[in-house]
Every structure is written in structure tokens, then in C-alpha cells.
Design an enzyme around this catalytic site. Structure first.
Site, PDB file in Angstrom:
ATOM      1  N   LYS A 140      77.682  52.253  44.042  1.00  0.00           N
ATOM      2  CA  LYS A 140      76.977  53.066  44.017  1.00  0.00           C
ATOM      3  C   LYS A 140      76.945  54.387  43.400  1.00  0.00           C
ATOM      4  CE  LYS A 140      75.152  51.182  48.216  1.00  0.00           C
ATOM      5  NZ  LYS A 140      76.135  50.204  48.618  1.00  0.00           N
ATOM      6  N   GLY A 146      75.047  48.894  64.557  1.00  0.00           N
ATOM      7  CA  GLY A 146      75.522  48.425  65.925  1.00  0.00           C
ATOM      8  C   GLY A 146      74.715  47.984  67.013  1.00  0.00           C
ATOM      9  N   ILE A 147      73.680  48.862  67.023  1.00  0.00           N
ATOM     10  CA  ILE A 147      73.049  48.639  68.551  1.00  0.00           C
ATOM     11  C   ILE A 147      72.622  47.493  68.690  1.00  0.00           C
ATOM     12  CG2 ILE A 147      70.352  48.951  67.569  1.00  0.00           C
ATOM     13  CD1 ILE A 147      71.931  50.487  70.252  1.00  0.00           C
ATOM     14  N   LEU A 148      72.085  46.419  67.230  1.00  0.00           N
ATOM     15  CA  LEU A 148      72.110  45.044  68.265  1.00  0.00           C
ATOM     16  C   LEU A 148      72.947  43.787  67.696  1.00  0.00           C
ATOM     17  CD1 LEU A 148      69.380  44.321  64.996  1.00  0.00           C
ATOM     18  CD2 LEU A 148      68.635  44.857  67.807  1.00  0.00           C
ATOM     19  N   ALA A 149      74.340  44.524  68.042  1.00  0.00           N
ATOM     20  CA  ALA A 149      75.615  43.839  67.735  1.00  0.00           C
ATOM     21  C   ALA A 149      76.175  44.604  68.727  1.00  0.00           C
ATOM     22  CB  ALA A 149      75.955  44.091  66.155  1.00  0.00           C
ATOM     23  N   TYR A 167      81.666  55.866  50.744  1.00  0.00           N
ATOM     24  CA  TYR A 167      82.642  55.173  52.001  1.00  0.00           C
ATOM     25  C   TYR A 167      84.002  55.333  51.967  1.00  0.00           C
ATOM     26  CZ  TYR A 167      78.397  51.978  51.289  1.00  0.00           C
ATOM     27  OH  TYR A 167      77.007  52.081  51.747  1.00  0.00           O
ATOM     28  N   ASN A 176      71.315  47.513  62.653  1.00  0.00           N
ATOM     29  CA  ASN A 176      70.925  48.658  62.591  1.00  0.00           C
ATOM     30  C   ASN A 176      72.247  49.407  63.487  1.00  0.00           C
ATOM     31  OD1 ASN A 176      67.845  47.603  63.645  1.00  0.00           O
ATOM     32  ND2 ASN A 176      68.251  49.878  61.956  1.00  0.00           N
ATOM     33  N   ASP A 235      79.763  44.405  48.183  1.00  0.00           N
ATOM     34  CA  ASP A 235      78.891  45.889  48.192  1.00  0.00           C
ATOM     35  C   ASP A 235      79.870  47.272  48.708  1.00  0.00           C
ATOM     36  OD1 ASP A 235      76.114  47.715  46.892  1.00  0.00           O
ATOM     37  OD2 ASP A 235      76.085  48.088  49.190  1.00  0.00           O
TER      38      ASP A 235
END
Length: 333
Positions: A75, A236-239, A49, A234, A44
Site C-alpha cells: 500500500k 477477531g469478534i467472529l473468531a 503494519y 471483523n 498482502d
């Protein structure tokens, strides 16, 4: 399911646009190659980007491969101009200066039918391909357009959505939907048009799933639509990172993440594995597309998606109110 992809773990290419840092060209290309070598067949992209940089790099990396062997989405809603600008001053809504290391080309919004066709034509050139499988209408939502977002959304429904519906009917594309960070535009689109599914970033995750679970996910199952989950960590907060919603995480978010981590520690579970597997567990989800900018991350994500997690872990999260009671759990936990 109307959004169909060959691998449930896909590749989100935002990092290829020099998100957060200036990524060397060979590192970016090697990351896509690592994804291919390890079996990922859904990619994707988006013009936003890096102002086309991610599409250019993805197209170069996929050029040696047979087009029939992978699914490609990008997109519409933004056009990349030849005109250049100061990348540190870009207005990218809540994403701010996330792509300040991307190409310096100016980015403008255009959700009209004509703008949609122009965006597709430009993306095809950057991606070095003759067709797209899925097209998402990118960010017709409040977080990018403020109080004017309803007007922008209506333009997208009367312009981009109708153009993409025609392309689908003509067999030019297989499917279309919205690519957004918010649930509300998706619910409105279901009332006003006939999308095949949605790419929702950060809204069906271990940390944040209440809004999507309330109506969008059940409606998607009922109508046979497919959800692609972007941003499963999210931002990066969960990584192990410090970002949530592309900004520094607030004390409230940090406290919620700490609560999740405490349960992970008690069961010896990697929070990243829990994040990927939670998103994949919902029957509406066609794929999850974590981003990666280093080849080693691909193998890590694949291993995390298959890691063994005890049923008691999920029950503990429910008992502490960290995931909703009606959220589907992996393997019927």
C-alpha cells in the site's frame, strides 16, 4: 476480473507487524512458511503494519521463492521515516495503538504522486523484490482523517491514483485500487478514476455487509473489478476474540454475534467457517485474506474455507435477518 490472484485464500500480513503483541521473529517467519507450504500464493502487506516490520519479515520469508510464483500487494499513502517516536502515541486513526509493538520509526501520511513513488521504492527494499503486482491506496477515508477526509481523498485521486495509473499503463504494476475500511471512498473512486478493484477490510463479512452489497459489489461485478476482503473475522469478534473495528466490541455487536452463534450451534457450524465462506461466495470477490501470526492458523483457515456447511444453515440466517436476502450464498444455497 481485473484483480487476479492465484489463490482465493490469501495471507494478510498485519499480524507480522506485531499487531496486538510482540511476535517473535521466528514465529512470524514460520507462519509465512506455513502459508507457502500449504499452497497460499497471494500475500498482502502495508508500510503501516509495524512501521515497516511486516514488509521486512514478509520479504525475508519469501526471499527463497521464485518471484514468478506468487502475487504481492502492498500500500501507499504513508511513508516510514528514519526518525523515531513513542509508538504508544501514534495516530493511526481508528486503529489506535494496534502496532505499539512495531518498529519505532515515525509514520507520516503522503498521498501525492511523489510520495507514492517514494513509498513504492521503500516497500520494494523492505520486501526484497524488484516489483509489486497490486498497489492499494491506504485509508483515504473519514475514519483516519476526520472532517478533512474529502480533501485527503482528492489529494489521493490527483496524486497517488494518477501515478499508479501511469505505472499500470507502463506495465510496472498490474493493478491498483483503494485499501480501506469503508465503502464510500471506493464508490467515489469509481466515479473519479479507473481502479482495478478494492481491498475492503471488515465491510463484506458475515457480520457487516449491507453497505458494500448495496452498490459497490454489484458495480464491481458489472465493471469486471475484483474485491479483496480483508478482516473477514471483523478484527477477531467472529473468531472468538473481543475486538470489532480494532476496539472492544459494543453490546450491540456482541448481541449480533451471539445471534449468529446460536444459528451456528443449531447446525453444528464453526462461525469462522461461515465467515470465510460467506465472503468468498460473492462473484466480485477475488480473494479473502485472513491474518495469522501462528503457523497453525494457516491450516485452520484452509480447513474452515472448505468445511461442509448445510444449505439450511444459510437459509436460517436469512430467515432471521442475519444476512441480507440478496447476499450471494455459498454453492447456491
Amino acid at each position: 476480473m481485473r484483480i487476479s490472484v492465484p489463490t482465493r485464500l490469501g495471507f494478510g500480513t498485519a499480524p507480522l507487524g506485531n499487531m496486538y503483541r510482540n511476535i517473535p521473529e521466528q514465529e512470524a517467519l514460520a507462519t509465512v512458511d506455513a502459508a507457502w507450504q500449504q499452497g497460499i500464493r497471494y500475500f498482502d502487506a502495508a508500510p503501516m503494519y509495524g512501521a515497516g516490520l511486516a514488509e521486512i519479515r514478509l520479504g525475508k520469508a519469501l526471499q527463497p521463492h521464485c518471484r514468478e510464483d506468487y502475487v504481492l500487494s502492498t500500500k501507499v499513502g504513508r511513508l516510514i521515516l528514519d526518525e523515531v517516536e513513542d509508538t504508544t502515541q501514534r495516530d493511526l486513526g481508528e486503529k489506535g495503538g494496534l502496532f505499539e509493538h512495531g518498529l519505532p520509526n515515525k509514520i507520516v501520511y503522503d498521498y501525492s504522486a511523489d510520495g507514492t513513488l517514494r513509498a513504492i521504492e521503500a516497500s520494494l527494499k523492505r520486501l526484497r523484490t524488484d516489483r509489486l503486482d497490486i498497489v492499494w491506496i491506504h485509508d483515504p477515508a473519514r475514519d483516519f482523517h476526520g472532517d478533512a477526509w474529502h480533501e485527503v481523498f482528492n489529494t489521493a485521486m490527483n496524486g497517488a491514483a494518477k501515478a499508479l495509473t501511469r505505472l499500470r499503463e507502463e506495465g510496472v504494476i498490474r493493478a491498483w485500487g483503494l485499501g480501506v475500511n469503508r465503502v464510500e471512498p471506493c464508490e467515489m473512486a469509481l466515479q473519479q478514476s479507473d481502479p482495478d478493484g478494492f481491498l475492503i477490510a471488515g465491510r463484506y463479512t458475515l457480520l457487516d455487509h449491507a453497505d458494500a452489497l448495496r452498490a459497490l459489489m454489484p458495480a464491481s461485478v458489472e465493471r469486471g473489478l475484483g474485491i479483496v476482503v480483508g478482516g473477514p473475522y471483523n478484527s477477531g469478534i467472529l473468531a472468538g476474540g473481543a475486538h470489532y473495528e480494532y476496539q472492544q466490541a459494543t453490546p450491540d455487536i456482541l448481541a449480533r454475534v451471539d445471534a449468529l452463534r446460536s444459528v451456528c450451534a443449531a447446525f453444528n457450524v464453526d462461525i469462522r467457517a461461515a465467515a470465510l465462506q460467506f465472503s468468498l461466495a460473492h462473484p466480485a470477490v477475488a480473494a479473502v485474506i485472513p491474518g495469522a501470526s501462528q503457523p497453525s492458523r494457516i491450516a485452520e483457515n484452509l480447513a474452515l474455507a472448505d468445511a461442509e456447511i448445510p444449505a439450511g444453515f444459510w437459509q436460517a440466517l436469512r430467515a432471521r435477518g442475519l444476512i441480507l436476502q440478496d447476499a450471494p450464498l455459498p454453492h447456491g444455497a
